[in-house]
Design a protein around this motif. Structure first.
Motif, short mmCIF file in Angstrom:
data_model
loop_
_atom_site.label_atom_id
_atom_site.label_comp_id
_atom_site.label_asym_id
_atom_site.label_seq_id
_atom_site.Cartn_x
_atom_site.Cartn_y
_atom_site.Cartn_z
N ASP A 163 0.86 -1.19 0.00
CA ASP A 163 0.00 0.00 0.00
C ASP A 163 0.89 1.23 0.00
O ASP A 163 2.07 1.17 0.37
N LEU A 164 0.33 2.36 -0.39
CA LEU A 164 1.12 3.57 -0.60
C LEU A 164 0.70 4.68 0.36
O LEU A 164 -0.48 4.80 0.69
N ILE A 165 1.67 5.48 0.77
CA ILE A 165 1.34 6.67 1.57
C ILE A 165 2.12 7.87 1.04
O ILE A 165 3.18 7.73 0.44
N THR A 166 1.55 9.05 1.27
CA THR A 166 2.30 10.30 1.13
C THR A 166 2.16 11.04 2.45
O THR A 166 1.16 10.88 3.16
N THR A 167 3.17 11.83 2.76
CA THR A 167 3.13 12.53 4.03
C THR A 167 3.62 13.97 3.87
O THR A 167 3.72 14.47 2.76
N THR A 168 3.92 14.61 4.98
CA THR A 168 4.16 16.06 5.00
C THR A 168 5.55 16.39 5.52
O THR A 168 6.37 15.50 5.76
N ALA A 215 -3.29 9.39 2.03
CA ALA A 215 -2.69 10.73 2.00
C ALA A 215 -2.78 11.33 3.40
O ALA A 215 -3.88 11.58 3.90
N PHE A 216 -1.63 11.51 4.05
CA PHE A 216 -1.59 12.20 5.34
C PHE A 216 -1.39 13.70 5.08
O PHE A 216 -0.57 14.08 4.24
N PHE A 217 -2.12 14.52 5.80
CA PHE A 217 -1.97 15.97 5.66
C PHE A 217 -2.51 16.64 6.91
O PHE A 217 -3.25 16.04 7.70
N GLY A 218 -2.14 17.91 7.10
CA GLY A 218 -2.64 18.67 8.24
C GLY A 218 -3.89 19.44 7.87
O GLY A 218 -4.26 19.54 6.70
N GLU A 219 -4.54 20.01 8.87
CA GLU A 219 -5.78 20.74 8.60
C GLU A 219 -5.54 21.98 7.76
O GLU A 219 -6.46 22.48 7.10
#
Length: 316
Positions: free
Chosen positions: A56-61, A138-142
């Motif tokens: 599985d794939l993720i992107t982060t900040t 997709a991880f991201f902040g508010e």
């Protein structure tokens, strides 16, 4: 449940100790560049990534060490990258904010707010075409919710029913600005409804709650049910960056959130076990620092490596 709790705690302890070690390196002047840590937010990375497969794939900040570690990133290569060593994930060229490990499904951290979201969308599109049940997160902040690409990506994911879970790590501040000032909607999760996809809000300092919510969203995506938006309410104990004077918030607020330390909350279900796990994580990260500091620095000409050249030889 105990096995799951133990696994989640170990992941969270490794994240905590990696970032404590990195923060000490920064404070001592041994780590170049800038550093953004997620101390206090460990339950989000641990809970979400615990239900993902390696493919599985993720992107982060820019605040992505925890996600990378939880997804299978190697502390040794990560620490070497932070320290600008040639043995780092990106040969010492990326520093803290652009670590990537495609072999572990980590498509990359990103210093641009919201920029990882469409990359994860592309990963979800590829997963759908391959037909192997892969999922992207997709991880991201508010703060990324104010970016147009957030809405464009939700729309396209819903339209094409892509296997992606949008995970908002709501730590209450966009750099130095409180969420009450910059977010018009009451909750980030409210943005799911206009696109006809599930949206939910969860206590981001409760590792089990995060895992349960992520498990449901990921399973749905894996089975062809399409995207979902998960908002995890949490808090960063440190400033936006290491060295931030934090004049925009008071000590009482920080103390209140620290009292709900996600590691301590989970430790309550593992009496007598967590001290050994903490010690193991502390030793692992100390070893990573020692090994990385002994490695050679990235060569000066490495900054031009992996850059396109025109036929005439000019850098592009």
């Amino acid at each position: 449940m105990t096995t799951t709790a133990r696994r989640l705690y170990r992941t969270m302890a490794r994240i905590r100790q990696f970032e404590v070690a990195a923060a000490k390196l920064m404070a001592s002047g041994r780590l170049p560049g800038t550093l953004h840590v997620s101390i206090g937010q460990e339950a989000v990375a641990a809970g979400v990534c615990d239900v993902l497969r390696r493919d599985d794939l993720i992107t982060t900040t820019h605040r992505g060490h925890g996600h990378c570690l939880a997804k299978g990133g190697e502390p040794r290569a990560m620490m070497a990258e932070l320290l600008g060593r040639s043995t780092g994930y990106c040969g010492g060229r990326s520093g803290s904010m652009h670590i990537a490990d495609p072999a572990a499904g980590i498509l990359g951290a990103n210093a641009i707010v919201g920029a990882g979201i469409p990359i994860a969308l592309g990963g979800a599109f590829a997963a759908a075409r391959k037909g192997r049940g892969g999922v992207a997160v997709a991880f991201f902040g508010e703060g990324a919710v104010a970016q147009g690409v957030f809405h464009e990506s939700l729309n396209l994911a819903a339209l094409w029913k892509l296997p992606i879970v949008f995970v908002c790590e709501n730590n209450q501040y966009v750099e130095l600005t409180p969420v009450s000032v910059h977010l018009a909607a009451k909750h980030v999760a409210d943005h799911a409804a206009p696109y006809g996809i599930p949206g939910s809000q969860v206590d981001g300092n409760d590792a089990h709650a995060v895992r349960d919510a992520a498990d449901e969203a990921v399973a749905r995506a894996r089975e062809g049910g399409g995207p979902a938006l998960l908002e995890c309410l949490t808090y960063r104990w440190h400033g936006h960056f290491e060295g931030d004077p934090q004049k925009y918030r008071d000590a009482a607020e920080v103390a209140e959130w620290k009292a709900g330390d996600p590691l301590n909350r989970l430790a309550a279900s593992l009496p007598g076990e967590t001290e050994a796990i903490d010690d193991e994580a502390r030793r692992e990260m100390a070893d990573a620092v020692t090994a990385a500091e002994a490695d050679p620095l990235a060569a000066p000409d490495s900054v031009t490596a992996h850059v396109y050249r025109l036929p005439g030889g000019a850098l592009r």
